[in-house]
Each structure stands twice: as structure tokens, then as C-alpha cells.
Design a protein around this motif. Structure first.
Motif, PDB file in Angstrom:
ATOM      1  N   PHE A 148       0.781  -1.243   0.000  1.00 43.59           N
ATOM      2  CA  PHE A 148       0.000   0.000   0.000  1.00 43.59           C
ATOM      3  C   PHE A 148       0.814   1.296   0.000  1.00 43.59           C
ATOM      4  CE2 PHE A 148      -2.846  -3.109   2.065  1.00 43.59           C
ATOM      5  CZ  PHE A 148      -3.877  -3.073   1.147  1.00 43.59           C
ATOM      6  N   ALA A 149       2.112   1.262   0.376  1.00 44.50           N
ATOM      7  CA  ALA A 149       2.838   2.538   0.465  1.00 44.50           C
ATOM      8  C   ALA A 149       3.280   2.991  -0.918  1.00 44.50           C
ATOM      9  CB  ALA A 149       4.052   2.387   1.371  1.00 44.50           C
ATOM     10  N   THR A 150       3.058   4.265  -1.210  1.00 50.97           N
ATOM     11  CA  THR A 150       3.540   4.840  -2.461  1.00 50.97           C
ATOM     12  C   THR A 150       5.064   4.897  -2.413  1.00 50.97           C
ATOM     13  OG1 THR A 150       1.599   6.217  -2.391  1.00 50.97           O
ATOM     14  CG2 THR A 150       3.302   6.876  -3.941  1.00 50.97           C
ATOM     15  N   GLN A 151       5.571   5.180  -1.229  1.00 53.75           N
ATOM     16  CA  GLN A 151       7.012   5.262  -1.025  1.00 53.75           C
ATOM     17  C   GLN A 151       7.311   5.057   0.464  1.00 53.75           C
ATOM     18  OE1 GLN A 151      10.116   8.450  -2.605  1.00 53.75           O
ATOM     19  NE2 GLN A 151       8.051   8.987  -3.124  1.00 53.75           N
ATOM     20  N   LEU A 172      11.213   0.749  -3.228  1.00 52.11           N
ATOM     21  CA  LEU A 172      10.232   1.577  -2.513  1.00 52.11           C
ATOM     22  C   LEU A 172      10.884   2.654  -1.653  1.00 52.11           C
ATOM     23  CD1 LEU A 172       7.366  -0.431  -0.756  1.00 52.11           C
ATOM     24  CD2 LEU A 172       7.145   1.410  -2.417  1.00 52.11           C
ATOM     25  N   TYR A 173      12.116   2.386  -1.201  1.00 50.52           N
ATOM     26  CA  TYR A 173      12.650   3.316  -0.200  1.00 50.52           C
ATOM     27  C   TYR A 173      13.535   4.410  -0.792  1.00 50.52           C
ATOM     28  CZ  TYR A 173      17.517   1.633   0.657  1.00 50.52           C
ATOM     29  OH  TYR A 173      18.844   1.330   0.571  1.00 50.52           O
ATOM     30  N   ARG A 174      13.518   5.520  -0.108  1.00 49.66           N
ATOM     31  CA  ARG A 174      14.310   6.685  -0.519  1.00 49.66           C
ATOM     32  C   ARG A 174      14.806   7.371   0.749  1.00 49.66           C
ATOM     33  NH1 ARG A 174      12.477  10.733  -5.160  1.00 49.66           N
ATOM     34  NH2 ARG A 174      13.680  12.566  -4.618  1.00 49.66           N
ATOM     35  N   VAL A 175      16.083   7.720   0.777  1.00 50.06           N
ATOM     36  CA  VAL A 175      16.642   8.303   2.011  1.00 50.06           C
ATOM     37  C   VAL A 175      16.330   9.803   2.094  1.00 50.06           C
ATOM     38  CG1 VAL A 175      18.751   8.767   3.332  1.00 50.06           C
ATOM     39  CG2 VAL A 175      18.530   6.614   2.064  1.00 50.06           C
ATOM     40  N   ILE A 176      15.713  10.189   3.181  1.00 50.07           N
ATOM     41  CA  ILE A 176      15.547  11.615   3.514  1.00 50.07           C
ATOM     42  C   ILE A 176      16.124  11.776   4.919  1.00 50.07           C
ATOM     43  CG2 ILE A 176      13.913  13.524   3.878  1.00 50.07           C
ATOM     44  CD1 ILE A 176      13.771  12.614   1.024  1.00 50.07           C
ATOM     45  N   TYR A 177      17.301  12.365   4.986  1.00 50.54           N
ATOM     46  CA  TYR A 177      17.941  12.545   6.298  1.00 50.54           C
ATOM     47  C   TYR A 177      17.193  13.590   7.113  1.00 50.54           C
ATOM     48  CZ  TYR A 177      22.069   9.878   4.781  1.00 50.54           C
ATOM     49  OH  TYR A 177      22.916   8.888   4.373  1.00 50.54           O
TER      50      TYR A 177
END
Ligand code: UDP
Length: 382
Positions: A148-151, A172-177
Motif C-alpha cells: 500500500f505505500a507509495t514510497q 520503494l525506499y528513498r533516504v531523507i535525512y
């Protein structure tokens, strides 16, 4: 770029690192967005002071206190989760997306998408390891994320990798510090530092080591106390309180601090809002987590305070510190190694200053709030 209309969701209103980061993000989107909490508390006050709209849909104590390390008993909350999801769906009317700031918030928000709510992003700020999350918990969260997660926005590569190891889809994952406003540190005034040290009765030339974390076994306050036991010239400040229970650990720590080798050298400051002044009053900032830290805000804050930071070498800390340059690393739980590093920094002021300066430059270049806000805006611009 047009500001998106976001419904941020968090289950807790207690000020942990995830909530401080949420406060920064929600403040930047105050004109278009809202924060939904499952309980009332200090986070609501802080958000409202910053001009952010807040709604509260109270969850039961059972749900709020449910441990992520708990087993099958967590399944008993499914009916409540479903009811909460319906309320989130209602609250989400008029918003373009949901950003879930905690695991409980994500699970409920993922269920809300089945009831017609906008797309959901999970802002994952935990390392999904067996130490903190039971197998059933990881299974459910990762299944819902994949489905279900868009990201999945993660606060470090370490958090992202652990998500994949737990079965999460890599793409799916993207790093946002986490981002930081360095002004808060740069504007601390010398007078406040002197006043603080005087209040504690600590002379200018006495080395002060500070640990800024909620009191919890895995944050490792006992590691620092054990390390300075044999460094009689050092004073310690412990900043933070037990946010999620753990009173037994606090009692043990107090007993340890009272032994003759340490008595009178440990200052308990409780939860504080003036972290920049307190960090600037230290000679060294330490981070002693016994388990991999997902990010480690206190490490970047110590760098911004222009102090040499010693951190336990695991998780996000490895992305924040280049050992020997922007900080010093020691193997988690290695009391002797920590003691030696503290001693080295006290004995070698040139080294301490050089690390403090390089740490400051690194924190300013890599973790400025405005840069991180841009990264976040790009991530949600789908
Ligand atoms: N903090 C605070 N007051 C305190 C103790 C800690 O404001 O008395 C802040 C600290 O400055 C940091 C955050 O709480 O920004 C803790 O974040 P971290 O990532 O280090 O750990 P977490 O709480 O997320 O596990």
C-alpha cells in the motif's frame, strides 16, 4: 514548487527524535497541511505554536502502549485499527497525501487507503530489527508497505537496508535525512554557557562530557558512566528523561551514579528544550547506543555545536561521522574504547578542535534543514 496538501499522522505526542523531525517538516507545510495525532501532548502544543493545524483522534491505551516488540497479542487491536483508519479517512478529506510518521500511524493509514483515503507514504525512522520489532510486527508492517505505500522515506541508508532485509521492496525506499537549523547553535551566547556551567558549579577548565538522549537501556547511559568511572577529572551531564517507561533502568542508573567513584560527577538535567546551549557548554558530546541508531540526531547536533562527537559505530552513525575526521567512533558497548577516546580528546586539544571544526562543516553541508526540505519536496512530488 506548489506546496502539497499533506496529512501527517503520528501515534504519539511525546517529543522523541521522530517527532522533532516531524515538527520541522510540518512547520514548512503549515499553510497547506495538518497533523493528526492519536493522543494529546507536548507535540500538539509545539506544532500549534509553529502555526500548524492539529487534530487528535484518541486511541485506546492498549493501542498506544502496545510494544512493537510484542507478539500475536497485537492482532487484538485489529478492530480498533480499522475504526481508527475510518477516522483517518475522514480527516484526510481535502488532502493529497498522507505521510505516516510512525509504525502505528503507518499501519492505520495503510488500512485507510482501503477505505478511500489518499495515497500513503511511510516515513520510516526505525531500524526494523528483531531487537525492537517482533517477527509478526515486521511481517505486517512490511507487507502493508509493499502493498500500500507509495514510497517509504527512510532516515538513513541503515534504516533502508534493514527494511529490505525485513522483506521490503528495495525500489520503494528513498533516504531523507533529518535536517537542522544551524542558526540555533550559531547564536548561542557565551554568557548563557558560563551561567549554565556556574549553576552546576563546574569550573571553566573542568572537562564536561554530555549525553543527550532519553533514558533507556539501548541509549547506553550506563556505558558512559562506566567509561568515566576511571576518569576522575570528568563531569557528566545526562540530558533527557525516560519517555516510554523504563523506570527500572533509571533506578539502576541512579544507583550506578551514586557509587563513590562517580558521586557528585553526574548531573541529571531531565528533558530540556535548550539543547544548543547545553551542547555548547560541553567539551565532548557522546552517543552511546548499544544497538544501531536509525539516524542519531544528537550526533549532528553535537557537530553543529562545534564539539567533538564520539559515537558508537553502528547504523546511521556511520553515515554521519567519518572516523578521525568529523567525529570518533567506537564499537558499541566497548567501555574501554570509549574511555580511551574521551581521554584522548581531553589530552589533545588540537585534535579535539580539528574534529569539532570538520564535524561542524560536515553537518552544515550535509544536513541543513533547507536542503532536506528540498529533498522531501522532490520525494513527494509524484
Ligand atoms: N532531545 C531534547 N531534549 C532532551 C533530550 C533530547 O530535545 O532533553 C532531543 C535531541 O536534541 C534530539 C532528539 O531529542 O534532537 C533525539 O533524537 P535522536 O535521533 O538522537 O534519538 P531518538 O529519540 O529519535 O531515538
Amino acid at each position: 514548487m506548489k506546496q502539497r496538501k499533506i496529512l501527517f499522522v503520528d501515534h504519539t505526542a511525546v517529543m522523541g527524535g521522530a517527532e522533532l523531525s516531524l515538527l520541522d517538516l510540518a512547520t514548512a507545510y503549515a499553510n497547506t497541511s495538518k497533523v493528526l495525532l492519536f493522543e494529546d501532548g507536548i507535540l500538539r502544543q509545539r506544532l500549534e505554536q509553529a502555526g500548524v493545524k492539529v487534530s487528535i483522534i484518541p486511541a485506546s491505551d492498549t493501542m498506544l502502549k502496545l510494544r512493537t516488540s510484542g507478539g500475536l497479542s497485537s492482532l487484538a487491536t485489529i478492530p480498533e485499527l480499522w475504526r481508527m483508519a475510518a477516522r483517518i479517512t475522514k480527516e484526510a478529506t481535502g488532502y493529497e497525501l498522507i505521510v505516516a510518521n510512525s509504525q502505528k500511524a503507518f499501519i492505520t493509514s495503510a488500512l485507510a487507503t482501503l477505505q478511500g483515503s489518499p495515497p500513503v507514504l511511510w516515513h520510516l525512522r526505525d531500524i526494523l530489527t528483531a531487537k525492537h520489532f517482533s517477527p509478526i510486527n515486521r511481517l505486517v508492517a512490511v507487507f502493508l508497505a509493499n502493498r500500500f505505500a507509495t514510497q517509504v522515506l527512510v532516515n538513513s541508508q541503515a534504516t533502508g537496508q534493514a527494511f529490505v532485509v525485513a522483506g521490503g521492496k528495495e525500489k520503494l525506499y528513498r533516504v531523507i535525512y533529518n535536517g537542522f537549523d544551524s542558526q540555533r547553535f550559531d547564536t548561542v551566547n557565551r554568557q548563557d554557557i558560563m551561567q549554565f556551567r556556574a549553576q552546576l558549579g563546574i569550573d571553566d577548565d573542568v572537562p564536561v562530557v554530555g549525553l543527550f538522549s532519553r533514558l533507556s537501556y539501548w541509549k547506553g547511559q550506563h556505558i558512559l558512566l562506566e567509561a568515566v568511572k576511571e576518569l576522575p577529572q570528568v563531569q557528566v551531564i545526562l540530558v533527557g528523561e525516560a519517555l516510554f517507561g523504563e523506570q527500572d533502568y533509571v533506578s539502576e542508573l541512579k544507583l550506578l551514579a551514586a557509587i563513590p567513584e562517580l558521586a557528585g560527577r553526574v548531573h541529571w538535567l531531565g528533558f530540556r528544550d535548550d539543547i544548543p546551549t547545553l551542547m555548547k557548554s560541553c567539551d565532548i558530546v557522546v552517543h552511546t547506543s548499544t544497538e544501531p541508531e536509525p539516524f542519531g540526531r544528537v550526533i549532528v547536533e553535537g557537530q553543529l555545536a562545534q564539539k567533538p562527537v564520539i559515537a558508537s559505530a553502528a547504523g546511521g552513525a556511520l553515515e554521519l561521522i567519518i572516523d578521525g575526521k568529523t567525529g570518533l567512533l567506537f564499537p558499541p558497548q566497548d567501555i574501554l574504547a570509549l574511555r580511551q577516546l574521551i581521554k584522548r580528546l581531553i589530552d589533545d586539544r588540537t585534535l579535539a578542535q580539528s574534529i569539532a571544526q570538520q564535524g561542524y562543516d560536515s553537518a552544515k553541508n550535509n544536513f541543513a534543514l533547507e536542503t532536506i526540505l528540498k529533498d522531501f519536496a522532490e520525494a513527494i512530488a509524484f
